[in-house]
Design an enzyme around this catalytic site. Structure first.
Site, PDB file in Angstrom:
ATOM      1  N   HIS A  10       2.889  -4.486   1.766  1.00  0.00           N
ATOM      2  CA  HIS A  10       2.790  -3.000   2.042  1.00  0.00           C
ATOM      3  C   HIS A  10       1.429  -2.362   2.164  1.00  0.00           C
ATOM      4  O   HIS A  10       1.005  -1.633   3.288  1.00  0.00           O
ATOM      5  CB  HIS A  10       3.599  -2.152   1.068  1.00  0.00           C
ATOM      6  CG  HIS A  10       5.010  -2.652   1.057  1.00  0.00           C
ATOM      7  ND1 HIS A  10       6.006  -2.651   1.894  1.00  0.00           N
ATOM      8  CD2 HIS A  10       5.676  -3.338  -0.058  1.00  0.00           C
ATOM      9  CE1 HIS A  10       7.212  -3.269   1.506  1.00  0.00           C
ATOM     10  NE2 HIS A  10       6.910  -3.662   0.215  1.00  0.00           N
ATOM     11  N   SER A  41       9.375  -7.399   0.561  1.00  0.00           N
ATOM     12  CA  SER A  41       9.957  -7.966  -0.670  1.00  0.00           C
ATOM     13  C   SER A  41      11.509  -7.030  -0.715  1.00  0.00           C
ATOM     14  O   SER A  41      12.397  -7.437  -1.118  1.00  0.00           O
ATOM     15  CB  SER A  41       9.531  -7.941  -2.012  1.00  0.00           C
ATOM     16  OG  SER A  41       8.735  -9.084  -2.073  1.00  0.00           O
ATOM     17  N   CYS A  42      11.289  -5.728  -0.269  1.00  0.00           N
ATOM     18  CA  CYS A  42      12.261  -4.766  -0.141  1.00  0.00           C
ATOM     19  C   CYS A  42      13.429  -5.032   0.626  1.00  0.00           C
ATOM     20  O   CYS A  42      14.512  -4.323   0.512  1.00  0.00           O
ATOM     21  CB  CYS A  42      11.671  -3.378  -0.244  1.00  0.00           C
ATOM     22  SG  CYS A  42      10.645  -3.047   1.207  1.00  0.00           S
ATOM     23  N   ARG A 304       1.682   2.057   0.514  1.00  0.00           N
ATOM     24  CA  ARG A 304       1.455   2.293   1.841  1.00  0.00           C
ATOM     25  C   ARG A 304       0.368   3.690   1.756  1.00  0.00           C
ATOM     26  O   ARG A 304      -0.505   3.616   2.550  1.00  0.00           O
ATOM     27  CB  ARG A 304       2.406   2.602   2.753  1.00  0.00           C
ATOM     28  CG  ARG A 304       3.159   1.262   2.851  1.00  0.00           C
ATOM     29  CD  ARG A 304       3.982   1.317   4.027  1.00  0.00           C
ATOM     30  NE  ARG A 304       3.681   1.326   5.316  1.00  0.00           N
ATOM     31  CZ  ARG A 304       4.138   1.050   6.483  1.00  0.00           C
ATOM     32  NH1 ARG A 304       5.530   0.557   6.704  1.00  0.00           N
ATOM     33  NH2 ARG A 304       3.674   1.119   7.777  1.00  0.00           N
TER      34      ARG A 304
END
Length: 455
Positions: A10, A41-42, A304
């Protein structure tokens, strides 16, 4: 300008994207330890449950896409050192084992975090897994599809743990979840919510073992066979440890300043203690809106934002990182829930004197068919009535409303202000008073000892 970015998830993705837009003449080098860049990964749970068929879809970008924009990608390179005086990083090509020093004018570190490995016997056995990144996603997917895997033990009931529980249950496995805490999601939701979720897990045949400390993973012939706690032994063809993460900063010790928890110290411009070195993401802490303190809040949204701020400040400090409330949402089988800011479970550590109110309601008028019940909680500061936290849960998806509560925290709204907020009404969507207004109204009445009229 020679920009080097370490890490491509991210934070790294956002740092490169912002640098490309802001400094079109810069030379950008991007380093990634695995052979694939910008993995999310989310998105793993969606992949494990076959909602996403191909793991290659769970990426922000590709090596080819970066190269087409002039970014030099060093995939399968492990960065093992930093020399701030020489302005170089030390990297190893994992394919050739060749080491090299790469110079930079500006460096953005987004090393992320790694799974916390618990200190008990049996961690080195086969079939002891974790869940972080693309490689562990592939390994867990193989076990989900393995008919020989029948009993799965998940150690840890935080958000990663419960995602694993759901994925393996949906695959037809018998799942046991173990946690030393006395509730699932102990720092994510308060007891009113977790009691409902736990009852639902038990109803589904899941073995929920709370308040138990793992002593060892037992095994035979090098393979895990059971997990032993201080209260019982649970059979396991597979053990997945989901006991949180730690910042991936061990390799930076002695080069830049770190906090006691191992995160990288950064200022409001995402600058580290070393000149021209910036950091963002899970390896950093972030300013917490409810109390103004720095907190470790490992969320993609935070990574982010921090990376954008870091990239915008490479030439000169101009943009400060705003504070956040730790806003996020999850689901567990039929329930969808979201949280932001302080809750009763975390209030004692916040340094604030708070109160909370819990409300059950319906998200639409009772005359509308198929209207689901909603569960809500608001936490506010005693004396000021300033909103500092909120939790929402329902089988209907009301999670987007947590963003309103997050904004209320950030703008220091009071319970009275939210109670009278301008929200629309249409019976197919909500109540005459929006449920957030009703929640804030209940908090205001509690704070002012007003007995609600029973009409």
């Amino acid at each position: 300008m020679n920009i080097v970015v370490v890490g491509t998830s991210h934070g790294g993705y956002e740092a490169v994207k912002t640098a490309l837009e802001t400094y079109p003449d810069a030379k950008i080098k991007l380093f990634e330890q695995t052979d694939k860049v910008s993995f999310l990964s989310c998105g793993i749970q969606l992949y494990l449950e076959d909602a996403v068929q191909n793991i290659d879809y769970i990426h922000y970008a590709t090596r080819e896409g970066y190269s087409d924009q002039g970014v030099d990608v060093y995939a399968h390179h492990q960065v093992t050192g930093l020399d701030p005086k020489a302005k170089t990083i030390h990297a190893i090509n994992l394919d050739t084992q060749k080491a090299s020093d790469i110079s930079y004018d500006k460096l953005v570190l987004t090393p992320g975090a790694v799974p916390r490995q618990l200190p008990f016997k049996g961690n080195d056995l086969e079939n002891v897994y974790f869940l972080r990144g693309r490689e562990w996603a592939l390994k867990n997917k193989a076990k989900i599809n393995d008919p020989n895997i029948k009993d799965v033990v998940v150690i840890g009931s935080g958000y990663i743990g419960i995602e694993l529980v759901e994925a393996y249950v949906k695959a037809g496995k018998q799942v046991t979840v173990i946690d030393v805490a006395d509730r699932i999601l102990p720092t994510y939701l308060d007891k009113e919510f977790t009691d409902l979720l736990t009852a639902d897990l038990i109803k589904r045949g899941i073995n929920v073992q709370l308040g138990e400390k793992v002593q060892e993973i037992q095994g035979q012939n090098g393979k895990a066979t059971a997990v032993a706690t201080d209260k019982g032994v649970y059979p396991a063809d597979l053990v997945v440890e989901a006991a949180g993460v730690v910042p991936n900063t061990e390799w930076l010790k002695g080069t830049i300043e770190q906090n006691p928890n191992g995160t990288i110290k950064v200022d409001r411009y995402q600058r580290t203690s070393a000149p021209d070195v910036f950091a963002a993401g899970d390896a950093c802490m972030i300013d917490y809106s409810p109390n103004g303190e720095k907190m470790p809040i490992a969320l993609a949204t935070n990574a982010r934002r921090q990376a954008v701020v870091a990239a915008l400040n490479l030439e000169k400090p101009s943009v400060e990182m705003p504070s956040v409330s730790g806003t996020s949402a999850l689901s567990l089988f039929d329930y969808k829930f979201a949280t932001t800011g302080i809750k009763e479970a975390t209030a004692a550590k916040s340094g604030l004197k708070t109160q909370s109110v819990f409300v059950e309601d319906y998200y639409r008028p009772s005359f509308v068919p198929d209207t689901e019940k909603i569960y809500m909680k608001l936490t506010y500061e005693v004396g000021t009535n300033r909103i500092v936290g909120g939790q929402l849960m329902s089988k209907h998806d009301i999670t987007p409303a947590i963003n309103t509560l997050s904004l209320a925290i950030q703008t220091k709204q009071t319970t009275q202000q939210l109670a009278l907020a301008d929200f629309f009404f249409q019976p197919e969507f909500d109540q005459q008073w929006n449920y957030l207004c009703e929640l804030a109204k209940a908090a205001y009445k509690k704070a002012n000892n007003i007995v609600p009229a029973n009409l």
